[in-house]
Design a protein around this motif. Structure first.
Motif, short mmCIF file in Angstrom:
data_model
loop_
_atom_site.label_atom_id
_atom_site.label_comp_id
_atom_site.label_asym_id
_atom_site.label_seq_id
_atom_site.Cartn_x
_atom_site.Cartn_y
_atom_site.Cartn_z
N LEU A 1 0.83 -1.21 0.00
CA LEU A 1 0.00 0.00 0.00
C LEU A 1 0.86 1.26 0.00
O LEU A 1 0.59 2.21 -0.74
N VAL A 2 1.91 1.27 0.80
CA VAL A 2 2.81 2.42 0.84
C VAL A 2 3.49 2.59 -0.51
O VAL A 2 3.61 3.71 -1.02
N ALA A 3 3.90 1.48 -1.13
CA ALA A 3 4.55 1.55 -2.45
C ALA A 3 3.60 2.13 -3.50
O ALA A 3 4.01 2.95 -4.33
N VAL A 4 2.35 1.74 -3.47
CA VAL A 4 1.36 2.26 -4.42
C VAL A 4 1.16 3.76 -4.19
O VAL A 4 1.12 4.54 -5.14
N LEU A 5 1.04 4.17 -2.93
CA LEU A 5 0.84 5.59 -2.64
C LEU A 5 2.04 6.43 -3.05
O LEU A 5 1.89 7.51 -3.63
N VAL A 6 3.25 5.92 -2.79
CA VAL A 6 4.47 6.65 -3.18
C VAL A 6 4.56 6.70 -4.70
O VAL A 6 4.90 7.75 -5.28
N GLY A 7 4.22 5.61 -5.37
CA GLY A 7 4.24 5.59 -6.84
C GLY A 7 3.25 6.58 -7.43
O GLY A 7 3.59 7.30 -8.38
N LEU A 8 2.05 6.63 -6.88
CA LEU A 8 1.06 7.60 -7.36
C LEU A 8 1.51 9.03 -7.10
O LEU A 8 1.33 9.91 -7.95
N ALA A 9 2.09 9.27 -5.94
CA ALA A 9 2.57 10.62 -5.63
C ALA A 9 3.69 11.03 -6.60
O ALA A 9 3.75 12.17 -7.05
#
Length: 51
Positions: A39-47
């Protein structure tokens, strides 16, 4: 008093999840950690993509 103790006849999802976590032990913690990292990886990727 039976109205306030509805969880005895139909346990809540949280209670079932807690019971399952205690029963399975390490596997559940490992899956939770993988989910959190994902989840953190997805959020960082989207950011990063929307920056």
């Amino acid at each position: 008093m039976s109205n306030s103790h509805k969880t005895e006849t139909k346990p809540s999802y949280v209670k079932l999840a807690m019971r399952n976590m205690v029963r399975k032990g390490g596997t559940s913690i490992k899956h939770f950690a993988l989910t959190a990292v994902g989840l953190v990886a997805v959020l960082v990727g989207l950011a990063y993509l929307t920056h």
